[in-house]
Scaffold this motif. Structure first.
Motif, PDB file in Angstrom:
ATOM      1  N   PRO A  44       0.803  -0.976   0.073  1.00 28.22           N
ATOM      2  CA  PRO A  44       0.017   0.030   0.063  1.00 28.22           C
ATOM      3  C   PRO A  44       0.870   1.275  -0.044  1.00 28.22           C
ATOM      4  CG  PRO A  44      -0.172  -1.064   2.115  1.00 28.22           C
ATOM      5  CD  PRO A  44       0.709  -2.106   1.263  1.00 28.22           C
ATOM      6  N   LEU A  45       1.997   1.224   0.553  1.00 28.16           N
ATOM      7  CA  LEU A  45       2.915   2.398   0.597  1.00 28.16           C
ATOM      8  C   LEU A  45       3.386   2.771  -0.978  1.00 28.16           C
ATOM      9  CD1 LEU A  45       5.324   1.773   3.593  1.00 28.16           C
ATOM     10  CD2 LEU A  45       3.563   3.566   3.404  1.00 28.16           C
ATOM     11  N   ALA A  46       3.735   1.694  -1.645  1.00 26.88           N
ATOM     12  CA  ALA A  46       4.002   1.755  -3.024  1.00 26.88           C
ATOM     13  C   ALA A  46       2.952   2.202  -3.997  1.00 26.88           C
ATOM     14  CB  ALA A  46       4.773   0.496  -3.617  1.00 26.88           C
ATOM     15  N   ASP A  47       1.766   1.745  -3.687  1.00 28.64           N
ATOM     16  CA  ASP A  47       0.826   2.259  -4.524  1.00 28.64           C
ATOM     17  C   ASP A  47      -0.109   3.444  -4.048  1.00 28.64           C
ATOM     18  OD1 ASP A  47       0.768  -0.151  -6.002  1.00 28.64           O
ATOM     19  OD2 ASP A  47      -0.740  -1.268  -4.613  1.00 28.64           O
ATOM     20  N   PHE A  48      -0.082   3.615  -2.703  1.00 29.02           N
ATOM     21  CA  PHE A  48      -0.845   4.970  -2.419  1.00 29.02           C
ATOM     22  C   PHE A  48      -0.138   6.000  -1.709  1.00 29.02           C
ATOM     23  CE2 PHE A  48      -3.695   1.116  -2.131  1.00 29.02           C
ATOM     24  CZ  PHE A  48      -4.583   1.553  -3.232  1.00 29.02           C
ATOM     25  N   VAL A  49       1.105   5.821  -1.599  1.00 31.89           N
ATOM     26  CA  VAL A  49       1.996   6.876  -0.818  1.00 31.89           C
ATOM     27  C   VAL A  49       3.159   7.445  -1.832  1.00 31.89           C
ATOM     28  CG1 VAL A  49       3.263   7.711   1.213  1.00 31.89           C
ATOM     29  CG2 VAL A  49       1.117   6.181   1.414  1.00 31.89           C
ATOM     30  N   VAL A  50       3.939   6.447  -2.122  1.00 32.78           N
ATOM     31  CA  VAL A  50       5.253   6.854  -2.755  1.00 32.78           C
ATOM     32  C   VAL A  50       5.058   7.150  -4.189  1.00 32.78           C
ATOM     33  CG1 VAL A  50       7.224   5.856  -3.888  1.00 32.78           C
ATOM     34  CG2 VAL A  50       6.473   4.904  -1.726  1.00 32.78           C
ATOM     35  N   LEU A  51       3.976   6.659  -4.857  1.00 28.99           N
ATOM     36  CA  LEU A  51       3.672   7.237  -6.305  1.00 28.99           C
ATOM     37  C   LEU A  51       3.129   8.658  -6.265  1.00 28.99           C
ATOM     38  CD1 LEU A  51       4.092   6.718  -9.217  1.00 28.99           C
ATOM     39  CD2 LEU A  51       1.888   5.472  -9.223  1.00 28.99           C
ATOM     40  N   PRO A  52       2.291   8.933  -5.450  1.00 24.49           N
ATOM     41  CA  PRO A  52       1.571  10.276  -5.334  1.00 24.49           C
ATOM     42  C   PRO A  52       2.600  11.174  -4.697  1.00 24.49           C
ATOM     43  CG  PRO A  52      -0.088   8.743  -4.607  1.00 24.49           C
ATOM     44  CD  PRO A  52       1.224   7.984  -4.682  1.00 24.49           C
ATOM     45  N   SER A  95       8.658  -0.147 -12.031  1.00 25.33           N
ATOM     46  CA  SER A  95       9.666  -1.262 -11.241  1.00 25.33           C
ATOM     47  C   SER A  95       9.617  -1.527 -10.070  1.00 25.33           C
ATOM     48  CB  SER A  95      11.178  -0.676 -11.645  1.00 25.33           C
ATOM     49  OG  SER A  95      12.163  -1.587 -11.000  1.00 25.33           O
ATOM     50  N   LEU A  96       9.519  -0.586  -9.195  1.00 24.51           N
ATOM     51  CA  LEU A  96       9.231  -0.620  -7.589  1.00 24.51           C
ATOM     52  C   LEU A  96       7.902  -1.217  -7.310  1.00 24.51           C
ATOM     53  CD1 LEU A  96      10.608  -0.381  -4.760  1.00 24.51           C
ATOM     54  CD2 LEU A  96       9.355   1.948  -4.939  1.00 24.51           C
ATOM     55  N   ARG A  97       7.155  -0.822  -7.638  1.00 22.88           N
ATOM     56  CA  ARG A  97       5.645  -1.209  -7.537  1.00 22.88           C
ATOM     57  C   ARG A  97       5.332  -2.701  -7.869  1.00 22.88           C
ATOM     58  NH1 ARG A  97       1.453   2.190 -10.244  1.00 22.88           N
ATOM     59  NH2 ARG A  97      -0.019   1.208  -8.810  1.00 22.88           N
ATOM     60  N   SER A  98       5.891  -3.107  -8.917  1.00 29.36           N
ATOM     61  CA  SER A  98       5.889  -4.767  -9.517  1.00 29.36           C
ATOM     62  C   SER A  98       6.743  -5.375  -8.630  1.00 29.36           C
ATOM     63  CB  SER A  98       6.095  -4.714 -10.909  1.00 29.36           C
ATOM     64  OG  SER A  98       7.163  -4.533 -11.190  1.00 29.36           O
ATOM     65  N   GLY A  99       7.882  -4.930  -8.389  1.00 28.42           N
ATOM     66  CA  GLY A  99       8.932  -5.531  -7.298  1.00 28.42           C
ATOM     67  C   GLY A  99       8.368  -5.890  -5.984  1.00 28.42           C
ATOM     68  N   VAL A 100       7.859  -4.824  -5.589  1.00 23.51           N
ATOM     69  CA  VAL A 100       7.029  -5.007  -4.057  1.00 23.51           C
ATOM     70  C   VAL A 100       6.120  -6.149  -4.033  1.00 23.51           C
ATOM     71  CG1 VAL A 100       5.800  -3.844  -2.365  1.00 23.51           C
ATOM     72  CG2 VAL A 100       7.716  -2.578  -3.382  1.00 23.51           C
ATOM     73  N   ARG A 101       5.418  -6.071  -5.350  1.00 20.52           N
ATOM     74  CA  ARG A 101       4.130  -7.203  -5.052  1.00 20.52           C
ATOM     75  C   ARG A 101       4.659  -8.417  -5.450  1.00 20.52           C
ATOM     76  NH1 ARG A 101       1.987  -3.377  -8.448  1.00 20.52           N
ATOM     77  NH2 ARG A 101       0.252  -1.996  -7.629  1.00 20.52           N
ATOM     78  N   ASP A 102       5.853  -8.610  -6.079  1.00 24.20           N
ATOM     79  CA  ASP A 102       6.417  -9.790  -6.547  1.00 24.20           C
ATOM     80  C   ASP A 102       7.237 -10.369  -5.112  1.00 24.20           C
ATOM     81  OD1 ASP A 102       5.882 -10.060  -8.943  1.00 24.20           O
ATOM     82  OD2 ASP A 102       7.935  -9.347  -9.757  1.00 24.20           O
ATOM     83  N   ALA A 103       7.790  -9.436  -4.444  1.00 25.06           N
ATOM     84  CA  ALA A 103       8.522  -9.623  -3.103  1.00 25.06           C
ATOM     85  C   ALA A 103       7.313 -10.242  -2.174  1.00 25.06           C
ATOM     86  CB  ALA A 103       9.206  -8.721  -2.561  1.00 25.06           C
ATOM     87  N   ALA A 104       6.177  -9.425  -2.085  1.00 26.24           N
ATOM     88  CA  ALA A 104       5.038  -9.782  -1.262  1.00 26.24           C
ATOM     89  C   ALA A 104       4.454 -11.229  -1.568  1.00 26.24           C
ATOM     90  CB  ALA A 104       4.087  -8.746  -1.196  1.00 26.24           C
TER      91      ALA A 104
END
Length: 143
Positions: A44-52, A95-104
């Motif tokens: 959720p940080l990658a999706d709703f905080v970092v990108l905005p 990159s980061l958002r998909s990487g975080v999802r893959d790691a999760a």
């Protein structure tokens, strides 16, 4: 740009930029533990905080550069900051958002990719911060 408007845009720029740096530092700490549950917390940080925050820093930076004497392409430090910020926003988006999802999801090796992405992002933000403070180099040929 009038002084109140400039200061308001500058405040928004500083808040979004510092927020982007801070969340990235937090993500770096979480990624360093290399645990699936921490990567899940990062989604959720990658999706709703970092990108905005990244988009906010980019947008407010462009408004400030176009509305002040610095211009977007008049000074090398502003142009370099713009290019680095665009690179960071694109890397975060693709990159980061998909990487975080893959790691999760427990994909092997994805955690290392996320850790490296956080380190690279943090380095870019620190370089941008230094550029803002020192304003090195000179004017571009387009000035």
């Amino acid at each position: 740009m009038k002084p109140v408007a400039r200061k308001s845009w500058l405040l928004l720029h500083v808040v979004t930029s510092v927020g982007w740096l801070g969340v990235t530092l937090g993500n770096l700490v979480l990624a360093s533990f290399d645990r699936v549950e921490f990567y899940r917390a990062m989604v959720p940080l990658a999706d709703f905080v970092v990108l905005p925050l990244g988009l906010g820093a980019l947008a407010t930076g462009v408004v400030l550069s176009l509305g002040t004497k610095w211009g977007l392409v008049k000074h090398r430090w502003v142009l370099v900051k713009f290019v680095l910020t665009v690179i960071a926003v694109v890397a975060t988006t693709f990159s980061l958002r998909s990487g975080v999802r893959d790691a999760a999801d427990g994909v092997a090796g994805a955690g290392v990719d996320v850790l490296v992405a956080c380190c690279v992002s943090l380095t870019l933000y620190l370089v941008n911060t230094a550029l803002s403070v020192f304003k090195p180099w000179g004017r571009t040929r387009w000035a």
